[in-house]
Design a protein around this motif. Structure first.
Motif: not given
Length: 516
Positions: A273-288, A310-319
């Motif tokens: 379902p669409q939400s106002p910040d769906f892309l940010s929410e997707f990135l957080v949930q997927y990469y966790s 994302l950088a914290r999850l990876r341990g180094k910078s993420v673009s």
């Protein structure tokens, strides 16, 4: 029967999977639909291909911009999935490079691995084009190809294709100049080299060195021919994930690709379902729950905190990149194209189905039921849902038959249809736009009676396997829809998926019964 009507007439790679979901063959095509269609229309298949076709349960695809990209993608997918029927291409580990050694008088040749010191050019999509370029460079610039310098001049010197550094017929400086020019060509900088050679040719002509000017003219002509040929796969060390989506109604249809060496692979599909910040929410949930790449390419900006997360999850910078132009923007457009082809290519079939069945509205949500048993034992039922002409596996359901003993498919259909829609009514959940049952008039009558008992007026149809005939309630004869009509093909795909899902559950149930 495999339905290929939803496959686009675009270049790309196709993946055949068996009923267990394993990829068994990967191919590429200039026209995906025609290529896939050819497997199921030929009658004189060789034994190996016949076995392959008999094992195909589903087809997936990834569209590309052209056939060259499709070939590169095919090679990548074969290495990733190791399909059992891709013997030849699987054995060829990678595309070859042209290698220039670091010797005093560098030699030029072909290499499949990049472990030896030197400079590599490629990899090359076409072996024929690679060999053509190699032969041309050796001939134009006279670079040696012998593994060791011989003690005397070889045949290539006598026919004028090698300057024979082995006997000192050319100085190290003059040979290095030839190597530098060859490198320009191998890097694709042909036009600049041609311009410089044209200036030198004019200078030699003005100095009355006509023999030297003629040699340069021949070199320029050969280089000009080479400049128009597209042979080399662009070398990109970049790796990352690429995401694109389409919002339709109140839902988001999203595809995520893992990018390896500039090629899109591993298509993952998401619908939510669409939400106002769906892309940010997707990135957080997927990469966790998944590995974070060095770069994530997306079509729209997100909260600036996402990069830090994302950088914290990876341990180094993420673009986190939103490209406006260039190669990455082109890849985003390819992904967008795949979103449309993956999720919305079924609209034509849905429209055809509505017309064929004379439905009050487009059957966006279709649910199909099937029964499976072994001589009346281990009887089970399945229900699959298709949304926008695509499988919606979140809503698949399977049933153990509780009220029927022995072989009575209509009674089993009546039971699972009743259980399914009684539950949806009790939970106040959305009902489908169309119900399909696998079978003929008997199965249809049983399912229709179950709906009437629940006071439901959902359109319903049955599809009989032998002649692919479509039956509707209170009509004694099948409706006149050819089996190759897009409406019938969509129903066949849905019915086949329900059948596959039912058989899988039946096998699982019998296996559990056998194992103590």
């Amino acid at each position: 029967m495999i339905d290929y009507s939803h496959i686009p007439e675009e270049p790309g790679s196709y993946l055949f999977s068996d009923d267990g979901g394993s990829v068994i063959y990967v191919g590429k095509a200039k026209n995906l639909r025609k290529r896939v269609q050819s497997y199921f229309q030929k009658r004189d298949l060789d034994p190996k291909t016949a076995v392959l076709v008999g094992s195909i349960a589903s087809v997936d695809f990834i569209a590309t911009r052209d056939e060259t990209e499709a070939l590169i993608l095919e090679n990548t997918l074969i290495k990733q999935h190791q399909p059992k029927y891709n013997i030849d291409l699987k054995d060829a580990k990678s595309y070859a490079f042209i290698h220039l050694s670091e010797d005093r008088f560098p030699r030029i040749g072909i290499a499949r691995k990049t472990g030896v010191k030197g400079t590599y050019f490629g990899p090359f999509v076409s072996g024929r084009e690679r060999d053509h370029l190699l032969a041309a460079v050796k001939k134009i610039f006279g670079l040696r190809s012998c593994r060791r310098l011989p003690k005397r001049a070889c045949l290539r010197y006598h026919i004028g294709t090698c300057p024979a550094p082995c006997i000192g017929a050319i100085t190290e400086g003059a040979y290095a100049e030839r190597v530098a020019q060859a490198v320009e060509v191998l890097k694709g900088r042909v036009k600049g080299l041609i311009a410089r050679l044209e200036e030198e040719m004019k200078e030699r002509s003005d100095a009355c060195d006509f023999e030297g000017a003629i040699r340069l003219r021949e070199t320029i002509t050969a280089l000009d021919h080479l400049s128009g040929r597209r042979m080399m796969r662009p070398k990109r060390s970049h790796e990352g994930d690429l995401i694109n989506y389409r919002v339709s109604g109140e839902e988001v249809f999203l595809l995520l690709f893992h990018q390896r060496n500039g090629t899109l692979v591993d298509k993952e599909e998401f619908r939510f379902p669409q939400s106002p910040d769906f892309l940010s929410e997707f990135l957080v949930q997927y990469y966790s729950d998944h590995e974070v790449p060095e770069e994530v390419i997306i079509p729209a900006t997100v909260d600036g905190a996402i990069s830090g997360y994302l950088a914290r999850l990876r341990g180094k910078s993420v673009s986190v990149t939103v490209p406006k132009q260039g190669q990455k923007r082109d890849l985003l457009e390819i992904a967008a194209k795949n979103v449309d082809l993956t999720w919305f290519a079924g609209e034509e079939r849905i429209h055809a189905l509505r017309n064929a069945l004379k439905l009050p509205k487009s059957p966006t949500i279709i649910e199909c039921f099937d029964i499976s048993h072994l001589a009346g034992t281990a009887t089970v039922g399945s229900m699959v849902r298709f949304t926008n002409g695509r499988p919606d596996k979140r809503h698949y359901r399977r049933y153990s038959i509780k009220t029927v003993v022995g072989i009575d498919d209509p009674a089993a259909i009546r039971e699972i249809v009743s259980r399914r829609y009684r539950r949806l009514i009790d939970e106040d959940r959305d009902l489908p736009d169309l119900i399909v049952v696998d079978g003929g008039k008997a199965q249809l009558a049983a399912a229709y009676a179950a709906l009437r008992k629940l006071d439901l007026t959902i359109p319903i149809a049955a599809l009989a396997k032998r002649e692919e005939e479509i039956y509707l309630p209170n009509i004694p004869y099948p409706i006149p829809v050819p089996s190759d009509n897009p409406a019938s093909l969509l129903l066949q795909e849905i019915r086949d998926e329900a059948h596959r899902f039912a058989i899988t559950y039946n096998r699982l149930k019998r296996k559990k019964k056998v194992i103590p």
